[in-house]
Scaffold this motif. Structure first.
Motif, PDB file in Angstrom:
ATOM      1  N   MET A  55     -65.553  11.418  12.924  1.00 10.40           N
ATOM      2  CA  MET A  55     -65.554  12.352  14.043  1.00 10.40           C
ATOM      3  C   MET A  55     -66.688  13.345  13.877  1.00 10.40           C
ATOM      4  O   MET A  55     -66.960  13.812  12.765  1.00 10.40           O
ATOM      5  CB  MET A  55     -64.217  13.100  14.117  1.00 10.40           C
ATOM      6  CG  MET A  55     -63.025  12.230  14.440  1.00 10.40           C
ATOM      7  SD  MET A  55     -61.492  13.203  14.579  1.00 10.40           S
ATOM      8  CE  MET A  55     -60.339  11.934  15.121  1.00 10.40           C
TER       9      MET A  55
ATOM     10  N   TYR B 141     -61.087  15.328  19.965  1.00 19.13           N
ATOM     11  CA  TYR B 141     -60.773  13.946  20.273  1.00 19.13           C
ATOM     12  C   TYR B 141     -59.317  13.823  20.702  1.00 19.13           C
ATOM     13  O   TYR B 141     -58.435  14.416  20.074  1.00 19.13           O
ATOM     14  CB  TYR B 141     -60.994  13.060  19.041  1.00 19.13           C
ATOM     15  CG  TYR B 141     -62.436  12.985  18.598  1.00 19.13           C
ATOM     16  CD1 TYR B 141     -63.214  11.874  18.887  1.00 19.13           C
ATOM     17  CD2 TYR B 141     -63.025  14.037  17.895  1.00 19.13           C
ATOM     18  CE1 TYR B 141     -64.544  11.797  18.491  1.00 19.13           C
ATOM     19  CE2 TYR B 141     -64.352  13.977  17.495  1.00 19.13           C
ATOM     20  CZ  TYR B 141     -65.106  12.857  17.796  1.00 19.13           C
ATOM     21  OH  TYR B 141     -66.419  12.794  17.400  1.00 19.13           O
TER      22      TYR B 141
ATOM     23  N   TRP C  88     -55.169   7.016  10.489  1.00 16.78           N
ATOM     24  CA  TRP C  88     -54.088   7.131  11.462  1.00 16.78           C
ATOM     25  C   TRP C  88     -52.987   6.121  11.175  1.00 16.78           C
ATOM     26  O   TRP C  88     -53.230   5.029  10.656  1.00 16.78           O
ATOM     27  CB  TRP C  88     -54.640   6.924  12.878  1.00 16.78           C
ATOM     28  CG  TRP C  88     -55.510   8.070  13.297  1.00 16.78           C
ATOM     29  CD1 TRP C  88     -56.805   8.298  12.943  1.00 16.78           C
ATOM     30  CD2 TRP C  88     -55.122   9.183  14.102  1.00 16.78           C
ATOM     31  NE1 TRP C  88     -57.255   9.471  13.480  1.00 16.78           N
ATOM     32  CE2 TRP C  88     -56.238  10.039  14.201  1.00 16.78           C
ATOM     33  CE3 TRP C  88     -53.945   9.528  14.766  1.00 16.78           C
ATOM     34  CZ2 TRP C  88     -56.219  11.217  14.930  1.00 16.78           C
ATOM     35  CZ3 TRP C  88     -53.917  10.704  15.500  1.00 16.78           C
ATOM     36  CH2 TRP C  88     -55.045  11.538  15.570  1.00 16.78           C
TER      37      TRP C  88
ATOM     38  N   ALA D 234     -59.850   6.274  21.288  1.00 16.96           N
ATOM     39  CA  ALA D 234     -60.322   7.646  21.101  1.00 16.96           C
ATOM     40  C   ALA D 234     -61.184   8.066  22.275  1.00 16.96           C
ATOM     41  O   ALA D 234     -62.040   7.312  22.734  1.00 16.96           O
ATOM     42  CB  ALA D 234     -61.112   7.766  19.804  1.00 16.96           C
TER      43      ALA D 234
ATOM     44  N   GLN E 238     -63.739  11.189  23.216  1.00 15.55           N
ATOM     45  CA  GLN E 238     -64.492  12.248  22.554  1.00 15.55           C
ATOM     46  C   GLN E 238     -65.019  13.258  23.569  1.00 15.55           C
ATOM     47  O   GLN E 238     -65.575  12.891  24.598  1.00 15.55           O
ATOM     48  CB  GLN E 238     -65.661  11.635  21.779  1.00 15.55           C
ATOM     49  CG  GLN E 238     -66.610  12.649  21.149  1.00 15.55           C
ATOM     50  CD  GLN E 238     -67.781  11.965  20.480  1.00 15.55           C
ATOM     51  OE1 GLN E 238     -67.620  11.181  19.561  1.00 15.55           O
ATOM     52  NE2 GLN E 238     -68.990  12.244  20.975  1.00 15.55           N
TER      53      GLN E 238
ATOM     54  N   TYR F 248     -56.386   1.963  17.988  1.00 11.31           N
ATOM     55  CA  TYR F 248     -56.285   3.251  18.672  1.00 11.31           C
ATOM     56  C   TYR F 248     -57.432   3.391  19.668  1.00 11.31           C
ATOM     57  O   TYR F 248     -58.514   2.825  19.486  1.00 11.31           O
ATOM     58  CB  TYR F 248     -56.341   4.407  17.662  1.00 11.31           C
ATOM     59  CG  TYR F 248     -55.315   4.287  16.565  1.00 11.31           C
ATOM     60  CD1 TYR F 248     -54.073   4.900  16.674  1.00 11.31           C
ATOM     61  CD2 TYR F 248     -55.583   3.541  15.419  1.00 11.31           C
ATOM     62  CE1 TYR F 248     -53.123   4.786  15.668  1.00 11.31           C
ATOM     63  CE2 TYR F 248     -54.642   3.414  14.413  1.00 11.31           C
ATOM     64  CZ  TYR F 248     -53.412   4.030  14.554  1.00 11.31           C
ATOM     65  OH  TYR F 248     -52.473   3.896  13.567  1.00 11.31           O
TER      66      TYR F 248
ATOM     67  N   ILE G 268     -56.570  11.042  20.823  1.00  8.97           N
ATOM     68  CA  ILE G 268     -56.292   9.714  20.273  1.00  8.97           C
ATOM     69  C   ILE G 268     -54.997   9.197  20.891  1.00  8.97           C
ATOM     70  O   ILE G 268     -53.971   9.875  20.872  1.00  8.97           O
ATOM     71  CB  ILE G 268     -56.155   9.764  18.737  1.00  8.97           C
ATOM     72  CG1 ILE G 268     -57.334  10.525  18.116  1.00  8.97           C
ATOM     73  CG2 ILE G 268     -56.037   8.360  18.178  1.00  8.97           C
ATOM     74  CD1 ILE G 268     -58.675   9.878  18.329  1.00  8.97           C
TER      75      ILE G 268
END
Length: 361
Positions: free
Chosen positions: A209, A215, A163, A171, A173, A169, A217
């Protein structure tokens, strides 16, 4: 090779210094966007940055240098007003005789619509790029592949991505458990998806992942927008596993038939028997299987967001009725028309998981 890409950039710069004309998308047929065999294919990703609004734009065509390209800017989908715009920079990230990936930066523009006009004599086509997520701007983060190039799809089907746009970041899920789209005459359903969070975690640079999860983000917990990516197997947008093939038959079978097929002692035999009983001979059954799953693949290519494209409302209509002959779009509505008289409308709205979600009306 570089000559063709230079010509595209030069045409964009020259065009942006001339008078521009608003395109009313409620009157312009953009059905080409849903034809995976059309001569020109485009994809994009919008990123908000300190430089301005960045558009990563991919153009693929075996006749890339045969088309003329222009960029237009307008306030909305149905505006007739003109406004001149000039990219502050155009960078070529990837180039070949059949594909170019451009980074376009527009300083001082955060709302409205960028329109790519491409044409040959007497043939004009338009590709729309909406610059907002509802009332919000796009985030400054975006995924890149192992070569550092931006990923424009809404899904990732292999490892090796990372990324850009932030030092760290957040995340969130979720399990991809969504059922197929409901038929047109089914009971009214909730437009915005309701899902339970599996887990949330922070990462720096890259993260693994799980397949068949999606996800969201974000830069951090204070960010009001993010990017949703669906993690799928390496062969996606195709389907190869028996459970995937059976599940995506739901537009041909009932839910009870699907469950019976998977619970049988020999699911593969039940799968084959369904097609044989429907089409009588092996050759006809094989032909039907190839055609049906070709439509599943096309729907996945075109409509995947936080769930596989075949499960979306547009994906369902695409598989059942085929590619629409006419498509018209406004800021909150898309209309499909077929030559046999069939017509469908989709409401367009933004959700936490997708900047533009399409729900069959």
């Amino acid at each position: 090779m570089k000559k063709e890409i230079f010509l595209i950039a030069a045409i964009i710069l020259l065009t942006c210094n001339t008078a521009l004309y608003g395109i009313n998308f409620s009157r312009v047929n953009i059905a080409w966007q849903y034809d995976v065999d059309f001569e020109v294919q485009m994809a994009h990703r919008v990123v908000n940055s300190a430089e301005g609004t960045i558009i990563f734009l991919k153009i693929k065509s075996d006749t890339l240098d045969k088309w003329n390209y222009e960029f237009l800017f307008q306030e909305d989908y149905d505006t007739e007003e003109d406004r001149e715009v000039e990219p502050s920079s155009i960078d070529t990230l990837k180039s070949s005789t059949t594909e170019s990936l451009l980074k376009l930066t527009f300083s001082g523009i955060q709302t409205g619509l960028i329109v790519v006009k491409f044409y040959k004599p007497e043939n004009y086509y338009y590709y729309d790029i909406y610059l907002r997520i509802g009332s919000l701007t796009y985030p400054e983060i975006y995924p890149v592949d192992q070569n550092g190039l931006p990923i424009l799809d809404q899904y990732i089907n292999r490892s090796g991505h990372s990324w850009e746009g932030s030092d760290s970041y957040l995340a969130m899920q979720y399990k991809e458990w969504f059922k197929r789209a409901d038929p047109p005459m089914a009971d009214m359903k909730a437009l915005a998806p309701q899902v339970d969070l599996d887990t949330a975690f922070q990462f720096i640079g890259s993260t693994s992942m799980l397949e068949n999860h999606f996800y969201t983000i974000r830069k951090d917990s204070l960010a009001n927008t993010g990017i949703t990516m669906l993690r799928m197997p390496p062969y996606f947008p195709e389907y190869r596993q028996l459970n995937e093939l059976v599940e995506s038959m739901q537009y041909l079978t009932s839910e009870q038939e699907e469950k019976a097929m998977m619970r049988s002692k020999n699911p593969k035999q039940s799968f084959d028997s369904f097609w044989m009983n429907t089409y009588s001979t092996k050759s006809r059954a094989r032909s039907a299987i190839r055609k049906y799953y070709a439509w599943i693949k096309k729907a996945n290519m075109l409509f995947t967001d936080f769930k596989p494209g075949w499960k979306t409302d547009r994906g369902m209509m695409y598989i059942v009725f085929g590619k629409p002959d006419e498509v018209y779009r406004t800021g909150n509505l898309e209309e499909w028309y077929y030559d046999d008289g069939s017509a469908f409308e989709f409401t367009i709205f933004s959700t936490f998981f997708a900047p533009r979600t399409y729900a069959l009306r």
